[in-house]
Design an enzyme around this catalytic site. Sequence first.
Site, PDB file in Angstrom:
ATOM      1  N   CYS A  23       2.545  -6.613   5.359  1.00 23.83           N
ATOM      2  CA  CYS A  23       2.572  -5.416   4.430  1.00 23.83           C
ATOM      3  C   CYS A  23       1.454  -5.694   3.466  1.00 23.83           C
ATOM      4  O   CYS A  23       0.757  -4.914   2.966  1.00 23.83           O
ATOM      5  CB  CYS A  23       3.785  -4.907   3.795  1.00 23.83           C
ATOM      6  SG  CYS A  23       4.701  -6.388   2.908  1.00 23.83           S
ATOM      7  N   HIS A  79       8.256  -6.322  -0.041  1.00 27.75           N
ATOM      8  CA  HIS A  79       7.529  -5.405   0.230  1.00 27.75           C
ATOM      9  C   HIS A  79       6.488  -4.979  -0.424  1.00 27.75           C
ATOM     10  O   HIS A  79       6.495  -5.525  -1.695  1.00 27.75           O
ATOM     11  CB  HIS A  79       8.588  -3.995   0.392  1.00 27.75           C
ATOM     12  CG  HIS A  79       7.885  -3.062   1.307  1.00 27.75           C
ATOM     13  ND1 HIS A  79       7.277  -3.334   2.636  1.00 27.75           N
ATOM     14  CD2 HIS A  79       8.100  -1.647   1.260  1.00 27.75           C
ATOM     15  CE1 HIS A  79       7.000  -2.278   3.212  1.00 27.75           C
ATOM     16  NE2 HIS A  79       7.131  -1.202   2.373  1.00 27.75           N
ATOM     17  N   ASP A  97       2.949   3.934   1.431  1.00 26.26           N
ATOM     18  CA  ASP A  97       3.989   3.081   2.258  1.00 26.26           C
ATOM     19  C   ASP A  97       3.778   3.247   3.786  1.00 26.26           C
ATOM     20  O   ASP A  97       4.269   4.236   4.221  1.00 26.26           O
ATOM     21  CB  ASP A  97       5.574   3.259   1.587  1.00 26.26           C
ATOM     22  CG  ASP A  97       6.312   2.007   2.378  1.00 26.26           C
ATOM     23  OD1 ASP A  97       5.953   1.302   2.983  1.00 26.26           O
ATOM     24  OD2 ASP A  97       7.464   1.798   1.783  1.00 26.26           O
TER      25      ASP A  97
END
Length: 221
Positions: A23, A79, A97
């Site tokens: 990520c 994250h 996202d």
Amino acid sequence: MATEMASSTSFEISQFQHTPFYCEENVYMLCKKLKDIGVADADGSDLFVAFISNDKKQVPLWYQKGSMRADGAVIWDYHVICIQRKRDTSSAPLVWDLDSSLPFPSALATYVAETIRPSFKFFSEYQRFFRIVHAPVFLRWFSSNRSHMKDPTGNWIAEPPAYDPIVAEDGTVHNLNEYLEIHAHDVVGNVGTDMIVSSLTQKFGMVIDVNQVEEFFSKVW
């Protein structure tokens, strides 16, 4: 109003580089592309990178595509997302996202309510903290040699992106771990305008708690 704005500017996630379990690199590439296609300012000054983690590296989030649950709930060790805040204060902040099943992008207020759920009562080890880094700074200084994605024998835990590892402007090859050092004692007590302005030039930005996220982006400009 904010939700309508987010849906009116929706993009296909397939337009953006996405490698599962990377990520931080996905957001790095996302910021660069948002600049390149004119969705963000040319210098990326309206973009912010948010690392979400805590002392125990146990972060509950909802509406995550990697979840096996109907509500998309999952516990990540960390994250990373991108938050866009235009200088025009009439525009609601947006969250990008790549791992979310919510609209892409989503209004920050919607994302916080649906994905972060700050009103949900957690044990202390599940509290979420945010390291907010200004994207122009992040794009200069972030680096990763992907060593965190190898097991003790040197095999990949998850296949890496096809492009070369990201190297910082000063030649540093790996500082991801420094971005992920997010602890309760690092959280600022007060999200003041002067502190926010100062953080915009800091390599590692500033750490805030889940209840300060919307306040931060209401004061950033």
